[in-house]
Design a protein around this motif. Structure first.
Motif, mmCIF file in Angstrom:
data_model
loop_
_atom_site.group_PDB
_atom_site.id
_atom_site.type_symbol
_atom_site.label_atom_id
_atom_site.label_comp_id
_atom_site.label_asym_id
_atom_site.label_seq_id
_atom_site.Cartn_x
_atom_site.Cartn_y
_atom_site.Cartn_z
ATOM 1 N N PHE A 74 -10.401 -0.366 1.249
ATOM 2 C CA PHE A 74 -9.443 0.282 0.378
ATOM 3 C C PHE A 74 -9.507 -0.251 -1.046
ATOM 4 O O PHE A 74 -9.516 0.509 -2.013
ATOM 5 C CB PHE A 74 -8.052 0.086 0.958
ATOM 6 C CG PHE A 74 -7.073 0.952 0.288
ATOM 7 C CD1 PHE A 74 -7.079 2.297 0.542
ATOM 8 C CD2 PHE A 74 -6.193 0.434 -0.628
ATOM 9 C CE1 PHE A 74 -6.203 3.116 -0.106
ATOM 10 C CE2 PHE A 74 -5.313 1.248 -1.270
ATOM 11 C CZ PHE A 74 -5.316 2.593 -1.016
ATOM 12 N N MET A 113 0.351 -4.259 -1.365
ATOM 13 C CA MET A 113 -0.431 -3.210 -0.720
ATOM 14 C C MET A 113 0.151 -1.834 -1.067
ATOM 15 O O MET A 113 -0.579 -0.893 -1.372
ATOM 16 C CB MET A 113 -0.343 -3.418 0.784
ATOM 17 C CG MET A 113 -1.487 -2.852 1.533
ATOM 18 S SD MET A 113 -2.463 -4.167 2.177
ATOM 19 C CE MET A 113 -1.840 -4.209 3.847
ATOM 20 N N LEU A 114 1.475 -1.757 -0.994
ATOM 21 C CA LEU A 114 2.165 -0.508 -1.317
ATOM 22 C C LEU A 114 1.844 -0.084 -2.743
ATOM 23 O O LEU A 114 1.520 1.081 -3.016
ATOM 24 C CB LEU A 114 3.666 -0.721 -1.146
ATOM 25 C CG LEU A 114 4.582 0.464 -1.390
ATOM 26 C CD1 LEU A 114 4.424 1.457 -0.273
ATOM 27 C CD2 LEU A 114 6.028 0.009 -1.464
ATOM 28 N N GLY A 160 -1.646 1.197 -3.083
ATOM 29 C CA GLY A 160 -1.710 2.551 -2.534
ATOM 30 C C GLY A 160 -1.182 3.572 -3.519
ATOM 31 O O GLY A 160 -1.761 4.646 -3.704
ATOM 32 N N LEU A 161 -0.063 3.237 -4.177
ATOM 33 C CA LEU A 161 0.508 4.162 -5.156
ATOM 34 C C LEU A 161 -0.374 4.251 -6.398
ATOM 35 O O LEU A 161 -0.521 5.319 -6.982
ATOM 36 C CB LEU A 161 1.923 3.716 -5.528
ATOM 37 C CG LEU A 161 2.951 3.885 -4.406
ATOM 38 C CD1 LEU A 161 4.289 3.330 -4.829
ATOM 39 C CD2 LEU A 161 3.088 5.345 -4.018
ATOM 40 N N LEU A 191 -3.524 4.129 -6.507
ATOM 41 C CA LEU A 191 -4.601 5.074 -6.218
ATOM 42 C C LEU A 191 -4.133 6.513 -6.437
ATOM 43 O O LEU A 191 -4.859 7.340 -6.994
ATOM 44 C CB LEU A 191 -5.082 4.892 -4.781
ATOM 45 C CG LEU A 191 -6.193 5.860 -4.363
ATOM 46 C CD1 LEU A 191 -7.482 5.529 -5.071
ATOM 47 C CD2 LEU A 191 -6.414 5.836 -2.868
ATOM 48 N N GLN A 192 -2.890 6.794 -6.009
ATOM 49 C CA GLN A 192 -2.375 8.156 -6.176
ATOM 50 C C GLN A 192 -2.270 8.515 -7.660
ATOM 51 O O GLN A 192 -2.611 9.623 -8.068
ATOM 52 C CB GLN A 192 -1.001 8.303 -5.517
ATOM 53 C CG GLN A 192 -0.939 7.831 -4.085
ATOM 54 C CD GLN A 192 -1.876 8.589 -3.172
ATOM 55 O OE1 GLN A 192 -2.182 9.747 -3.413
ATOM 56 N NE2 GLN A 192 -2.363 7.936 -2.139
#
Lengths: 316, 296
Positions: free
Chosen positions: A234, A285-286, A289-290, A292-293
Motif C-alpha cells: 500500500f 494508516m487511516l 488511506g485518505l 490516496l483518495q
C-alpha cells in the motif's frame, strides 16, 4: 551525542527510503509506463528477500542454504526468481481486464506467504533466517557499517534509475505507453500487446525482488511476520501516486517524501501516552488511506507529472 | 462416512455459504460498476464489528442483531461510493480499483481504532451440536448459515427476475449504455447494488465471525476465495456467484479430507491456496466462469 543520534536516524531513514524508491521505480515500470495494476508487491518483495538471504547465508541445519555466495550474486538471484514468479502471473492474466491481474497478483502474494510460513526446510518457517550478511561488511565496524550500506543501497537505486530511464526513453517504452493509452491503435500498428505487457510485468517484479533482497541484507534477519505485507504494497502505491506515476524521478521523490512523513510522524506518536501510542499507528494508516483518495481525485499527476521524452533526430 | 459428513461436509457447506453471500456482492459490483471491489472483505469486517458492538449491549442471539450490522455496512458503502468512487467513475475503472484498495485499509484502520486489534468472540464455551437422525452431529450455526443462505438465494432470485429494480439491474449489467438510453435510472441501480452487496456482506461477516472469532483481518482473509467464487460463477451472475461460493467452500474444506490413504490430500495449512489455484485454472481455461458470465 544528540547530533550523532540524529545522523544515524537520517541514515536509517535514507536506507529504507532507498529500498522503497527501488520498489516505487519497479511499480512505475508496471503501472506508470505499462498501466498494469500489481497488488502483490509484497509477494515479489518477499521472494527477493528470501532468495537472496538463502543464497548468501552460511550453512545452517535449520533451513536450505550454505551457498555463502557474495551479496551481488544474491541480488541477481533474487531478481531472477521474482521475475519468474511475475512471469507466471503475467502469462495467465495480461490478456484479461486489469482487475483480474490485481486479483491474481494478490493471490500469488498470499500463496508465497503460505509457502514461506509452512515450508520450514526452505525458510525455517516463522522462526526466520538470521546471520544474513551485508555487502562490504569488512570495510568498517560498528555503526559505520550502516553508512556503507547506505552508499550501497543508493548505488543500486542509481543503477535501477538509469535502467528505468533508459527503458522510459527507448522505443520499447514508447510502445508501452502507446499500449497503455490506446491498446487498439497500438495493436493496429503491429505491436504485440501481450508480449509487451508480460515483459513489463516481469521487469517490474524482478526489480521488486532486488528491493526485497536489499531489505533482507539491511535487517540481517528475515521472518514472515517482520513486515506487514499489505502495508508495504500500500505504501508503495501511495508513494508512486503522490510522486507522479510515469515519471522515474517522481517515483523516487514520492518514495522519499511519503517515507519521511511516515517515519517522522512515528516519532511524535511514540511520545503519546501508551494507550494512544498503539492506536496512533491506525490513525496514520487511516490518513494514508485518505491521502490516496485525495491524490486520486485531485492530484492525479503527482508531484512530478509524467513527461514524454523529447524526440531526438540523428544528425545528418 | 459419518465422519466425512460431520467434520467435512457440513463445515464445508457453512463456509461455502459465507463465500456465496460475499461473492454475490462482488459479482454484482463487478458486473454493474465494472470494477473489482477490493474493500468488500473489509466491509464485511465493519458489519461484523457493528453486530459485535450491539451484542455487548443487547444480550440476545447475535443473529438477531445482524440488521444493525447491515445498517452500518449500507451507510458506509453508500457514503464511500458517493465521496470516493463516484468522482472516479469517468476515468478508467482501474482507478476505482486502486481507490477501493485504499478504502479497504481505511475500513480496517477505523475498525482497529474503534474496537482494537485483538481477537474477540461472540460467546465463550462450546455449544453442543444438534443430532440429526441419531447419526449426524451438526453444529447449529452451520445449519443456520446454510438455511439462511438458501432463503436469501430464493429472495434474491425473485428480486432480480420479478421486480422492476431487479430487472433494470440485470439490464445495466448486460449493457450500461443501452440501459441508460432506454431511460433506466442508473443511479438507482447503483444504489441498490450497494445496498444488496453491503447487506449480504454484513450477514456473511457475522457468520464467519461466529464460526471462528472476530478480528480486523476477518474479511480481508476471505476476499481471495470470494473473488474466486465470483469468477467461477461468471461475473454479473449473482446466482452463479452463489454456486461458485459453495464450490469454492467445498473444494477448500474437502481438499484436506484423507481421500487417498490416511493423510490429508492437501495439508490444511495450504487450504487457502486451493481457492487461488482454482481461480488460476479458471482464468486460463474458462475466464467467463462456469455459467457463461461475461468476460470483462
Amino acid at each position: 551525542m544528540e547530533l550523532t543520534g540524529l545522523f544515524f536516524y537520517a541514515v536509517s531513514l535514507l536506507i529504507l527510503g532507498g529500498i522503497y524508491a527501488i520498489l516505487c521505480l519497479a511499480l512505475n515500470v508496471q503501472w506508470g509506463m505499462g498501466g498494469l495494476f500489481n497488488a502483490g508487491i509484497a509477494g515479489f518483495y518477499g521472494v527477493g528477500a528470501y532468495t537472496s538471504a538463502i543464497l548468501t547465508t552460511p550453512a545452517s541445519s535449520k533451513h536450505l542454504g550454505g551457498f555463502g555466495l557474495p551479496v551481488p550474486l544474491g541480488l541477481i538471484g533474487a531478481a531472477i526468481l521474482a521475475g519468474l514468479a511475475g512471469w507466471a502471473v503475467a502469462k495467465i492474466c495480461v490478456r484479461l481486464k486489469s482487475d483480474y491481474l490485481a486479483m491474481a497478483s494478490i493471490g500469488i502474494a498470499e500463496i508465497l506467504r503460505l509457502v514461506i510460513v509452512n515450508e520450514s526446510w526452505l525458510t525455517n518457517g516463522s522462526l526466520g533466517l538470521s546471520r544474513i550478511p551485508r555487502p562490504l561488511a569488512d570495510l568498517t565496524t560498528g555503526r559505520m557499517g550502516d553508512v556503507v550500506f547506505l552508499g550501497f543501497v543508493w548505488f543500486v537505486v542509481l543503477l535501477v534509475y538509469l535502467a528505468a530511464s533508459r527503458l522510459h526513453d527507448s522505443p520499447w517504452g514508447r510502445s508501452l505507453r502507446a499500449i497503455r493509452d490506446n491498446e487498439a491503435s497500438a495493436a493496429a500498428t503491429g505491436k504485440d500487446v501481450e508480449k509487451f505487457r508480460i515483459q513489463t510485468f516481469v521487469i517490474g517484479c524482478a526489480i521488486m525482488g532486488i528491493g526485497g533482497a536489499l531489505s533482507a541484507h539491511y535487517f540481517r534477519f528475515l521472518s514472515p511476520t517482520a513486515t506487514d505485507p499489505l502495508l508495504v504494497t500500500f505504501l508503495v502505491w501511495v508513494m508512486l501516486m503522490a510522486g507522479g506515476s510515469g515519471n522515474n524521478r517522481g517515483a523516487i521523490l514520492g518514495a522519499l517524501t511519503i517515507w519521511t512523513l511516515w517515519s517522522v510522524t512515528e516519532i511524535f506518536t511514540n511520545r503519546l501516552p501508551p494507550e494512544w501510542a498503539t492506536r496512533s499507528s491506525f490513525i496514520r494508516m487511516l490518513l494514508v488511506g485518505l491521502l490516496l483518495q485525495v491524490v486520486l481525485q485531485r492530484f492525479r499527476s503527482g508531484l512530478l507529472p509524467e513527461k514524454s521524452p523529447p524526440v531526438k533526430f540523428r544528425k545528418e | 462416512m459419518i465422519e466425512f459428513v460431520n467434520f467435512y461436509l457440513f463445515p464445508a457447506l457453512a463456509i461455502g455459504s459465507i463465500y456465496a453471500l460475499g461473492a454475490v456482492g462482488i459479482s454484482m459490483i463487478f458486473g454493474i460498476l465494472r470494477f473489482a471491489h477490493f474493500a468488500h472483505g473489509d466491509l464485511m469486517t465493519l458489519g461484523t464489528y457493528g453486530v459485535l458492538a450491539m451484542a455487548a449491549i443487547v444480550p440476545v442471539n447475535p443473529l438477531l442483531l445482524i440488521p444493525f450490522g447491515i445498517a452500518l455496512t449500507i451507510v458506509s458503502a453508500l457514503l464511500v461510493d458517493r465521496y470516493f468512487y463516484k468522482p472516479l467513475r469517468e476515468l478508467p475503472t482501474i482507478y476505482t480499483v486502486i481507490s477501493s484498495f485504499g478504502i479497504a485499509l481505511v475500513f480496517r484502520s477505523i475498525v482497529q481504532l474503534v474496537w482494537g486489534s485483538q481477537n474477540q468472540v461472540f460467546f465463550t464455551g462450546v455449544k453442543p451440536p444438534m443430532v440429526l437422525f441419531d447419526t449426524f452431529r451438526v453444529s447449529v450455526l452451520h445449519l443456520q448459515a446454510v438455511i439462511l443462505t438458501a432463503i436469501i438465494a430464493v429472495l434474491l432470485h425473485y428480486f432480480l427476475t420479478v421486480t422492476r429494480t431487479g430487472r433494470s439491474m440485470r439490464a445495466v449489467a448486460d449493457d450500461p449504455e443501452l440501459a441508460e438510453v432506454s431511460g433506466l435510472d442508473t443511479a438507482k441501480v447503483i444504489r441498490w447494488t450497494w445496498i444488496i452487496g453491503a447487506s449480504l456482506a454484513a450477514i456473511a461477516g457475522t457468520f464467519a465471525a461466529l464460526n471462528t472469532s472476530v478480528h480486523p483481518n476477518l474479511g480481508w482473509n476471505l476476499l481471495m476465495p470470494m473473488f474466486a467464487a465470483a469468477i467461477l460463477g461468471g461475473i454479473g451472475k449473482p446466482m452463479g456467484a452463489m454456486a461458485g461460493g459453495f464450490i469454492i467452500g467445498l473444494a477448500e474444506e474437502l481438499s484436506s479430507y484423507h481421500w487417498i490413504g490416511d493423510d490429508a490430500l492437501i495439508s490444511p495449512s495450504y487450504k487457502t491456496a486451493v481457492a487461488f489455484v482454482l481461480m488460476i485454472g479458471l482464468l486460463i481455461f474458462r475466464p467467463q466462469g462456469l455459467f457463461k458470465g461475461r468476460l470483462l
